[in-house]
Design a protein around this motif. Structure first.
Motif, PDB file in Angstrom:
ATOM      1  N   LEU A 107       0.822  -1.211   0.000  1.00 62.20           N
ATOM      2  CA  LEU A 107       0.000   0.000   0.000  1.00 62.20           C
ATOM      3  C   LEU A 107       0.856   1.261   0.000  1.00 62.20           C
ATOM      4  CD1 LEU A 107      -2.931  -0.951   2.401  1.00 62.20           C
ATOM      5  CD2 LEU A 107      -2.869  -1.016  -0.099  1.00 62.20           C
ATOM      6  N   LEU A 108       1.989   1.236   0.676  1.00 64.89           N
ATOM      7  CA  LEU A 108       2.887   2.393   0.663  1.00 64.89           C
ATOM      8  C   LEU A 108       3.400   2.645  -0.751  1.00 64.89           C
ATOM      9  CD1 LEU A 108       4.514   4.640   2.032  1.00 64.89           C
ATOM     10  CD2 LEU A 108       6.285   2.927   2.516  1.00 64.89           C
ATOM     11  N   ILE A 109       3.859   1.609  -1.412  1.00 64.57           N
ATOM     12  CA  ILE A 109       4.362   1.752  -2.783  1.00 64.57           C
ATOM     13  C   ILE A 109       3.259   2.261  -3.701  1.00 64.57           C
ATOM     14  CG2 ILE A 109       5.198   0.457  -4.793  1.00 64.57           C
ATOM     15  CD1 ILE A 109       6.695  -1.353  -2.714  1.00 64.57           C
ATOM     16  N   LEU A 110       2.068   1.680  -3.597  1.00 69.48           N
ATOM     17  CA  LEU A 110       0.962   2.107  -4.454  1.00 69.48           C
ATOM     18  C   LEU A 110       0.483   3.518  -4.126  1.00 69.48           C
ATOM     19  CD1 LEU A 110      -1.041  -1.223  -4.733  1.00 69.48           C
ATOM     20  CD2 LEU A 110       0.444  -0.159  -6.442  1.00 69.48           C
ATOM     21  N   SER A 111       0.557   3.931  -2.876  1.00 67.99           N
ATOM     22  CA  SER A 111       0.115   5.291  -2.539  1.00 67.99           C
ATOM     23  C   SER A 111       1.095   6.330  -3.069  1.00 67.99           C
ATOM     24  CB  SER A 111      -0.109   5.459  -1.036  1.00 67.99           C
ATOM     25  OG  SER A 111       1.091   5.564  -0.340  1.00 67.99           O
ATOM     26  N   VAL A 112       2.387   6.032  -3.056  1.00 69.54           N
ATOM     27  CA  VAL A 112       3.365   6.963  -3.629  1.00 69.54           C
ATOM     28  C   VAL A 112       3.187   7.038  -5.146  1.00 69.54           C
ATOM     29  CG1 VAL A 112       5.834   7.372  -4.011  1.00 69.54           C
ATOM     30  CG2 VAL A 112       5.012   6.731  -1.739  1.00 69.54           C
ATOM     31  N   ILE A 113       2.979   5.888  -5.790  1.00 70.99           N
ATOM     32  CA  ILE A 113       2.703   5.879  -7.230  1.00 70.99           C
ATOM     33  C   ILE A 113       1.421   6.659  -7.512  1.00 70.99           C
ATOM     34  CG2 ILE A 113       2.037   4.404  -9.175  1.00 70.99           C
ATOM     35  CD1 ILE A 113       3.952   2.275  -7.976  1.00 70.99           C
ATOM     36  N   GLY A 114       0.394   6.446  -6.690  1.00 78.09           N
ATOM     37  CA  GLY A 114      -0.871   7.164  -6.862  1.00 78.09           C
ATOM     38  C   GLY A 114      -0.727   8.657  -6.676  1.00 78.09           C
ATOM     39  N   LEU A 115       0.136   9.063  -5.763  1.00 76.88           N
ATOM     40  CA  LEU A 115       0.387  10.489  -5.541  1.00 76.88           C
ATOM     41  C   LEU A 115       0.956  11.129  -6.806  1.00 76.88           C
ATOM     42  CD1 LEU A 115       0.660  12.938  -3.594  1.00 76.88           C
ATOM     43  CD2 LEU A 115       2.917  12.050  -3.027  1.00 76.88           C
ATOM     44  N   TYR A 116       1.975  10.503  -7.365  1.00 75.80           N
ATOM     45  CA  TYR A 116       2.570  11.042  -8.587  1.00 75.80           C
ATOM     46  C   TYR A 116       1.616  10.944  -9.778  1.00 75.80           C
ATOM     47  CZ  TYR A 116       6.991  11.773  -6.277  1.00 75.80           C
ATOM     48  OH  TYR A 116       7.969  12.232  -5.444  1.00 75.80           O
ATOM     49  N   ALA A 117       0.825   9.883  -9.844  1.00 80.56           N
ATOM     50  CA  ALA A 117      -0.155   9.748 -10.929  1.00 80.56           C
ATOM     51  C   ALA A 117      -1.216  10.842 -10.840  1.00 80.56           C
ATOM     52  CB  ALA A 117      -0.800   8.364 -10.884  1.00 80.56           C
ATOM     53  N   THR A 118      -1.630  11.169  -9.629  1.00 81.44           N
ATOM     54  CA  THR A 118      -2.617  12.246  -9.453  1.00 81.44           C
ATOM     55  C   THR A 118      -2.053  13.575  -9.919  1.00 81.44           C
ATOM     56  OG1 THR A 118      -3.637  11.108  -7.583  1.00 81.44           O
ATOM     57  CG2 THR A 118      -4.054  13.468  -7.755  1.00 81.44           C
ATOM     58  N   ILE A 119      -0.817  13.850  -9.563  1.00 83.74           N
ATOM     59  CA  ILE A 119      -0.184  15.098  -9.988  1.00 83.74           C
ATOM     60  C   ILE A 119      -0.093  15.160 -11.509  1.00 83.74           C
ATOM     61  CG2 ILE A 119       1.999  16.393  -9.963  1.00 83.74           C
ATOM     62  CD1 ILE A 119       2.371  15.302  -7.059  1.00 83.74           C
ATOM     63  N   TRP A 120       0.234  14.045 -12.125  1.00 81.85           N
ATOM     64  CA  TRP A 120       0.423  14.012 -13.570  1.00 81.85           C
ATOM     65  C   TRP A 120      -0.911  13.995 -14.323  1.00 81.85           C
ATOM     66  CZ3 TRP A 120       0.289   9.886 -17.429  1.00 81.85           C
ATOM     67  CH2 TRP A 120       0.903  10.249 -18.619  1.00 81.85           C
ATOM     68  N   LEU A 121      -1.877  13.204 -13.851  1.00 81.84           N
ATOM     69  CA  LEU A 121      -3.147  13.050 -14.562  1.00 81.84           C
ATOM     70  C   LEU A 121      -4.172  14.127 -14.220  1.00 81.84           C
ATOM     71  CD1 LEU A 121      -3.556   9.181 -14.215  1.00 81.84           C
ATOM     72  CD2 LEU A 121      -2.899  10.451 -16.278  1.00 81.84           C
ATOM     73  N   PHE A 122      -4.151  14.616 -12.981  1.00 84.51           N
ATOM     74  CA  PHE A 122      -5.144  15.586 -12.521  1.00 84.51           C
ATOM     75  C   PHE A 122      -4.451  16.782 -11.866  1.00 84.51           C
ATOM     76  CE2 PHE A 122      -6.916  11.268 -11.985  1.00 84.51           C
ATOM     77  CZ  PHE A 122      -7.918  11.317 -12.941  1.00 84.51           C
ATOM     78  N   PRO A 123      -3.725  17.591 -12.645  1.00 85.99           N
ATOM     79  CA  PRO A 123      -2.967  18.697 -12.040  1.00 85.99           C
ATOM     80  C   PRO A 123      -3.847  19.715 -11.311  1.00 85.99           C
ATOM     81  CG  PRO A 123      -2.863  18.785 -14.440  1.00 85.99           C
ATOM     82  CD  PRO A 123      -3.544  17.522 -14.083  1.00 85.99           C
ATOM     83  N   SER A 124      -5.066  19.952 -11.799  1.00 88.99           N
ATOM     84  CA  SER A 124      -5.937  20.919 -11.117  1.00 88.99           C
ATOM     85  C   SER A 124      -6.370  20.394  -9.756  1.00 88.99           C
ATOM     86  CB  SER A 124      -7.152  21.258 -11.978  1.00 88.99           C
ATOM     87  OG  SER A 124      -7.948  20.116 -12.170  1.00 88.99           O
ATOM     88  N   LEU A 125      -6.555  19.103  -9.649  1.00 85.63           N
ATOM     89  CA  LEU A 125      -6.887  18.500  -8.368  1.00 85.63           C
ATOM     90  C   LEU A 125      -5.688  18.567  -7.428  1.00 85.63           C
ATOM     91  CD1 LEU A 125      -9.090  16.899  -6.806  1.00 85.63           C
ATOM     92  CD2 LEU A 125      -8.030  14.840  -7.696  1.00 85.63           C
TER      93      LEU A 125
END
Length: 135
Positions: free
Chosen positions: A15-33
């Motif tokens: 879950l730690l690995i996936l949450s860090v990946i998810g953090l960067y994915a959110t920044i890249w895919l949803f910059p306004s969010l």
């Protein structure tokens, strides 16, 4: 107890690995969010930032214990049991908390929706790991 702890640690690392990946994915895919996190309510510069990295381990240990108590009730295939476990967790714990946060804080609906999805995915992934390690 050993099965609960070992499954909890494996789930925590995952879950730690996936949450860090998810953090960067959110920044890249949803910059306004992602820009909403620059609000003063989200203090990422404080000494409490380590709590973010400990969260997957806290939640995975709690879910591992919960899995051990409820695994006999869940039926079906490997995937079905993992998904059902994640849905139970999301509906019992995540949804009421998201409801409370959205009603009390100045956060957008898309932001809390991503939190709900994160919680649901955490529950499903943890459930699949627990199903494999502690059937």
């Amino acid at each position: 107890m050993k099965k609960i702890a070992s499954a909890g640690i494996v789930a925590g690392i995952t879950l730690l690995i996936l949450s860090v990946i998810g953090l960067y994915a959110t920044i890249w895919l949803f910059p306004s969010l992602a820009t909403q996190y620059f609000d003063p309510a989200f203090d990422a510069q404080s000494s409490r930032v380590m709590i973010y990295f400990l969260h997957p381990f806290v939640i995975s240990m709690a879910l591992s214990w919960f899995w051990n108590r409820t695994k006999g009730v869940l039926t079906g295939s490997f995937l079905t049991r993992g998904i059902e476990f994640g849905l139970i967790y999301a509906l019992v714990a995540i949804f009421p908390m998201i409801w409370l946060i959205y009603s009390a804080m100045n956060v957008s609906l898309p932001m809390v929706a991503t939190w709900f999805v994160l919680g649901l995915l955490q529950g499903v992934i943890a459930g699949l790991i627990f199903e494999k390690m502690n059937p």
